[in-house]
Write an enzyme that holds these catalytic residues in place. Sequence first.
Site, PDB file in Angstrom:
ATOM      1  N   CYS A  71      10.366  74.390  49.404  1.00  0.00           N
ATOM      2  CA  CYS A  71       9.618  74.140  48.213  1.00  0.00           C
ATOM      3  C   CYS A  71      10.371  72.575  47.855  1.00  0.00           C
ATOM      4  O   CYS A  71      11.178  72.777  46.936  1.00  0.00           O
ATOM      5  CB  CYS A  71       9.771  74.944  47.094  1.00  0.00           C
ATOM      6  SG  CYS A  71       8.782  74.605  45.916  1.00  0.00           S
ATOM      7  N   CYS A  88      10.348  72.326  43.992  1.00  0.00           N
ATOM      8  CA  CYS A  88      11.313  73.032  43.267  1.00  0.00           C
ATOM      9  C   CYS A  88      12.760  72.384  43.601  1.00  0.00           C
ATOM     10  O   CYS A  88      13.505  72.521  42.658  1.00  0.00           O
ATOM     11  CB  CYS A  88      11.514  74.641  43.740  1.00  0.00           C
ATOM     12  SG  CYS A  88       9.873  75.195  44.160  1.00  0.00           S
ATOM     13  N   ASP A  89      13.178  71.909  44.715  1.00  0.00           N
ATOM     14  CA  ASP A  89      14.570  71.555  45.301  1.00  0.00           C
ATOM     15  C   ASP A  89      14.544  70.116  45.331  1.00  0.00           C
ATOM     16  O   ASP A  89      16.074  69.654  45.542  1.00  0.00           O
ATOM     17  CB  ASP A  89      14.754  72.439  46.083  1.00  0.00           C
ATOM     18  CG  ASP A  89      14.919  73.753  46.208  1.00  0.00           C
ATOM     19  OD1 ASP A  89      15.187  74.336  44.682  1.00  0.00           O
ATOM     20  OD2 ASP A  89      14.567  74.468  46.873  1.00  0.00           O
TER      21      ASP A  89
END
Length: 308
Positions: free
Chosen positions: A130, A133-134
């Site tokens: 992701c 997200c990261d």
Amino acid sequence: MLDVVIIGAGPAGMTAALYAARSDLSVLLLERGAPGGQMNNTAEVENYPGFDSIKGPELAMKFYEPLAKFGAKHEYGYVVDVVDRGDYKTVITEDKEYDTRVVIISTGASHRHLGVPGEEEFSGRGVSYCAVCDGAFFRNRELIVIGGGDSAVEEAIYLTQFATKVSIVHRRDELRAQKIIQDRAFRNEKIEFIWDSVVEEITGENLVNGVEVKNVKTGEKTHVQAQGVFIYVGLDPISEPFKNLGVTNENGWIPTDLNMKTSVPGVFAIGDVREKTLRQITTAVGEGGIAGQQAYLYLQDLQDKLAK
Ligand code: FAD
Ligand code: NAP
């Protein structure tokens, strides 16, 4: 006894909820996470009609907000099984059971794992599925993206805002991604392509330090340095809870007819979990609309049948 239980609040499930609730049915939407589904993991959506570009989580809220107005209820629930009892079904979550006349399955699909050494070991320590997200953890780092579809190429572009270099490793010499996304990647100076190649191992000590890449045409192996590896090699259906119902095919996808009916009367399937070729927000929405209306028609017929 509910009229309709919808399992999964992504774009497919939320649209089905809207249509069914507007037909004055009692509707419960069960979701194991935050409403929005994959839209919550998408930085920018640029192909949803009506918006030039909109952030995925913002679009998710626009889907969610009107539901309460039409009386659709939303509860947290992790569905583990559905039992067909003929004229009604029992939806079983980890801690509750719900009886309903209609079930709409909209649980989507999840990222596939590559299955190479180092993938599980370094998950969360350099291996990610992701970018939204990261990605920000990898400022000024070198990154590898694996895959050649829309997700891999689009997320590689997204990652260039943080990384110094993003290398896309793809097993062929041609991308699967849509042309407009490909062109954008080809123009991006931070993106490099490693064609005809597969990642055989993700290496590191405590954190990722690179990947072992093999050229599938020449057999040549090289070590490519990177601090992050983002894997986008396709999707697997989230359909384990529906295996007992007998609605899945050999790969776990759920086949339906044009009205989103599965092989079990009163059970519909929509969105990414359905056996189909184009997995998009637009197609999820279209199928949600159809299933919401079909639920109403099914209930009308059932009422007539039960009245006899
Ligand atoms: P999902 O959005 O996956 O929603 C399914 C929901 O079901 C989830 O919220 C999940 O938590 C829930 N659920 C699953 N199992 C259970 C259970 N057992 N019990 C309860 N709840 C459960 N499409 C576009 O059109 N434009 C884009 O720009 C775009 N970008 C994308 C970027 C990425 C990185 C990815 C991965 C996909 C992208 N897509 C895009 C595809 C699009 O997001 C999907 O096609 C769409 O979200 C599918 O909707 P859905 O409702 O079927 O499933
Ligand atoms: P996908 O389209 O199935 O692409 C998966 C990619 O990974 C393919 O390029 C495939 O190679 C490669 N791959 C598969 N298994 C592999 C393996 N074991 N080793 C190495 N490479 C492997 O999956 P996706 O990109 O995640 O997209 C999923 C769905 O979401 C699609 O329907 C897509 O259109 C949609 N989506 C849309 C958007 C958008 O509209 N902007 C954005 C993201 C996703 P091959 O090409 O050789 O098969």
